[in-house]
Design a protein around this motif. Structure first.
Motif, PDB file in Angstrom:
ATOM      1  N   GLU A  83      41.067  36.744  43.629  1.00 37.87           N
ATOM      2  CA  GLU A  83      39.898  37.316  42.933  1.00 37.87           C
ATOM      3  C   GLU A  83      40.379  38.262  41.831  1.00 37.87           C
ATOM      4  O   GLU A  83      40.104  39.459  41.841  1.00 37.87           O
ATOM      5  N   GLY A  84      41.103  37.682  40.881  1.00 35.07           N
ATOM      6  CA  GLY A  84      41.631  38.462  39.770  1.00 35.07           C
ATOM      7  C   GLY A  84      40.509  39.054  38.930  1.00 35.07           C
ATOM      8  O   GLY A  84      40.638  40.144  38.370  1.00 35.07           O
ATOM      9  N   ASN A  85      39.421  38.332  38.832  1.00 35.08           N
ATOM     10  CA  ASN A  85      38.214  38.831  38.168  1.00 35.08           C
ATOM     11  C   ASN A  85      37.092  38.888  39.194  1.00 35.08           C
ATOM     12  O   ASN A  85      36.991  38.011  40.056  1.00 35.08           O
ATOM     13  N   ARG A  86      36.263  39.904  39.061  1.00 39.14           N
ATOM     14  CA  ARG A  86      35.247  40.120  40.088  1.00 39.14           C
ATOM     15  C   ARG A  86      34.359  38.887  40.279  1.00 39.14           C
ATOM     16  O   ARG A  86      33.837  38.332  39.318  1.00 39.14           O
ATOM     17  N   SER A 117      48.383  47.082  47.152  1.00 38.13           N
ATOM     18  CA  SER A 117      49.293  46.460  46.186  1.00 38.13           C
ATOM     19  C   SER A 117      48.749  45.084  45.784  1.00 38.13           C
ATOM     20  O   SER A 117      47.945  44.500  46.505  1.00 38.13           O
ATOM     21  N   GLN A 118      49.238  44.573  44.676  1.00 38.56           N
ATOM     22  CA  GLN A 118      48.743  43.298  44.163  1.00 38.56           C
ATOM     23  C   GLN A 118      47.205  43.291  44.149  1.00 38.56           C
ATOM     24  O   GLN A 118      46.562  42.317  44.545  1.00 38.56           O
ATOM     25  N   LEU A 119      46.680  44.433  43.718  1.00 41.07           N
ATOM     26  CA  LEU A 119      45.243  44.661  43.647  1.00 41.07           C
ATOM     27  C   LEU A 119      44.866  44.708  42.174  1.00 41.07           C
ATOM     28  O   LEU A 119      45.443  45.495  41.423  1.00 41.07           O
ATOM     29  N   PRO A 120      43.911  43.886  41.729  1.00 44.11           N
ATOM     30  CA  PRO A 120      43.573  43.898  40.302  1.00 44.11           C
ATOM     31  C   PRO A 120      43.001  45.244  39.865  1.00 44.11           C
ATOM     32  O   PRO A 120      42.363  45.936  40.671  1.00 44.11           O
ATOM     33  N   SER A 121      43.199  45.566  38.603  1.00 44.17           N
ATOM     34  CA  SER A 121      42.790  46.897  38.141  1.00 44.17           C
ATOM     35  C   SER A 121      41.280  47.086  38.194  1.00 44.17           C
ATOM     36  O   SER A 121      40.793  48.207  38.335  1.00 44.17           O
ATOM     37  N   TRP A 122      40.498  45.994  38.135  1.00 40.67           N
ATOM     38  CA  TRP A 122      39.040  46.181  38.184  1.00 40.67           C
ATOM     39  C   TRP A 122      38.617  46.799  39.522  1.00 40.67           C
ATOM     40  O   TRP A 122      37.652  47.550  39.569  1.00 40.67           O
TER      41      TRP A 122
END
Ligand code: G3I
Length: 445
Positions: A83-86, A117-122
């Protein structure tokens, strides 16, 4: 073939079914000859981390399929991967691994749902209420996608700090939602896939220490209040700075005594030869001594793709040869040392620069025999021209036409016991180039 039939036929091949009928302990009549079948004989799974982009390599897939009964996607199920993008979910690489595992009758460990970690910035940018919604949505969607296909999920990963404080690690979840985020994640996870075992997973919690005490207190609290938790994962990444603790078994046992399963989830032990083999055997024996230690996962198939590849921490070397550690694990699991490929002489070669001065350097290559004794070995050392070797010792050298590829063979030191090492050395005149040489594949007979 259905998954159940496939699993049964694998077990039958290892002689396990007949044995299980004879004894509740389910020890095989004939010793099993792969990690997976030997572990099954002890009522355990034996798994590995898998990376989707290596599945197309035939030796990688063949070793995986032959030896292991469980897989953990090494990176493909992490938040940034799925889920790189919400609210846009991409399961391609994770599906590849799950489909491969299912086609082979292997179990799948899910790794991991809530991790700093490996958590998208959004995600890190959200306010508390929104973050809670996003966390629960993430758990629901990912667990929903794999519902019924995952034997254990690492619901929350690495939520405690290292060191003596026993405190929670700072993370967007901890900082904005407080201690309760872990409980909330587990409750959401239980509803999302009631068939999956729900694990808390961490590192540096392998022995009794302040960090594992803090995890222990949390699990005890969860059990006493009916918060759903089924298992504790002990990652077990070991090396010289973080050796296998003397109280490893006792620590596994105290968690099990809380009424949860324990799983060794990311095992790797840096080293080589018999020292590494002994450490691996001790870890396996500790798991077997604890009834609720239900399985072991090593963090990769081959040294060459390990996150700590320079420490050669796994059971197969870069050429998929079984290392002495492999034999030690197989034998600790009650298997026979005769796995496929066993009986084949093999060796590895590793290079270090042992001295350096302005116009030259000394190099040393260490040859280590694989899981069988060897009577001879050979490898190559390729220099960057115009470097030139001016002396060699403990090896006889021949040269190719261009003068930069040296083939080394033993002088007095061809015979090595399984796992034993020897070294040869050489002096190089730099002639203006400081480049490191390349050491080729080691071949043994
Ligand atoms: O795939 C990209 C590639 O396209 C890019 O060129 C390259 C450049 O850096 O990066 C590649 O991604 C790397 C990925 O591994 C795949 O190799 C990431 O940078 C790298 O950060 C990532 O490392 C992973 C690490 O977790 C991240 O924290 C390791 O493979 C993985 O083994 C490791 O696993 C963790 C467990 O999940 C939790 N416990 C500790 C364990 C070891 O650190």
């Amino acid at each position: 073939m259905s998954m159940t039939l496939l699993r049964l036929s694998r077990a039958a091949a290892a002689g396990l079914i007949a044995a299980a009928a004879l004894t509740a302990a389910a020890h095989s009549a004939e010793a099993a000859d792969t990690l997976g079948s030997a572990a099954a004989g002890q009522g355990r799974y034996f798994g590995t981390a898998v990376a989707a982009n290596h599945l197309g390599e035939s030796a990688y897939a063949a070793t995986l399929d032959r030896e292991f009964t469980s897989v953990t996607p090494e990176n493909e199920m992490k938040w940034d991967a799925v889920e790189g993008n919400r609210d846009t979910f991409t399961f391609g690489a994770a599906d590849q691994i799950v489909n491969h595992a299912r086609s082979q009758g292997m179990d799948v460990r899910g790794h991991t749902l809530v991790w700093h970690s490996q958590l998208p910035s959004w995600v890190s940018g959200l306010g508390a209420a929104d973050l809670r919604t996003a966390m629960n949505n993430h758990i629901n969607r990912v667990m929903g996608h794999y519902k019924g296909q995952i034997h254990s999920w690492d619901v929350v990963n690495e939520a405690f700090q290292d060191g003596g404080s026993g405190a929670r690690r700072s993370s967007p979840f901890q900082d904005k939602l407080g201690d309760g985020f872990i409980e909330e994640a587990f409750r959401t996870a239980r509803a999302a896939d009631p068939a999956a075992k729900l694990c808390y997973n961490d590192y540096n919690t392998d022995g009794v220490n302040a960090k594992s005490n803090a995890v222990y207190a949390m699990v005890k609290d969860f059990k006493s209040r009916g918060v759903p938790i089924d298992c504790v994962g002990l990652q077990s990444h070991f090396n010289g700075a973080s050796p296998v603790p003397a109280d490893y078994r006792a620590n596994l046992q105290r968690f099990a005594d809380l009424g949860v399963d324990v799983q060794i989830t990311e095992l790797d032990i840096e080293g080589s030869g018999t020292a590494q083999a002994d450490n691996y055997a001790n870890v396996v024996k500790a798991c077997l001594a604890v009834d609720r230690c239900t399985g072991i996962t090593v963090w990769g198939v081959t040294d060459k793709y390990s996150w700590r590849s320079s420490g050669t921490p796994l059971l197969f070397d870069g050429n998929y040869n079984e290392k002495p550690a492999y034999d030690a694990v197989l034998s600790a699991l009650g298997g026979s040392g005769g796995g496929p490929g066993n009986g084949t002489a093999s060796c590895t070669a590793t290079y270090t620069r042992t001295a350096d001065w302005s116009s030259g350097y000394n190099g040393q290559v260490t040859i280590t025999a694989g899981s069988e004794p060897i009577s001879s070995w050979t490898t190559t050392v390729t220099l960057s021209l115009p470097q030139k070797v001016s002396a060699t010792w403990n090896a006889s050298a021949t040269w190719d036409g261009s003068g930069n590829v040296m083939t080394a063979r033993p002088t007095w030191n061809g015979s090595l016991a399984a796992g034993a090492s020897t070294s040869f050395g050489f002096t190089v005149a730099k002639n203006g180039s400081d480049a490191a040489p390349t050491v080729g594949t080691c071949t043994a007979s």
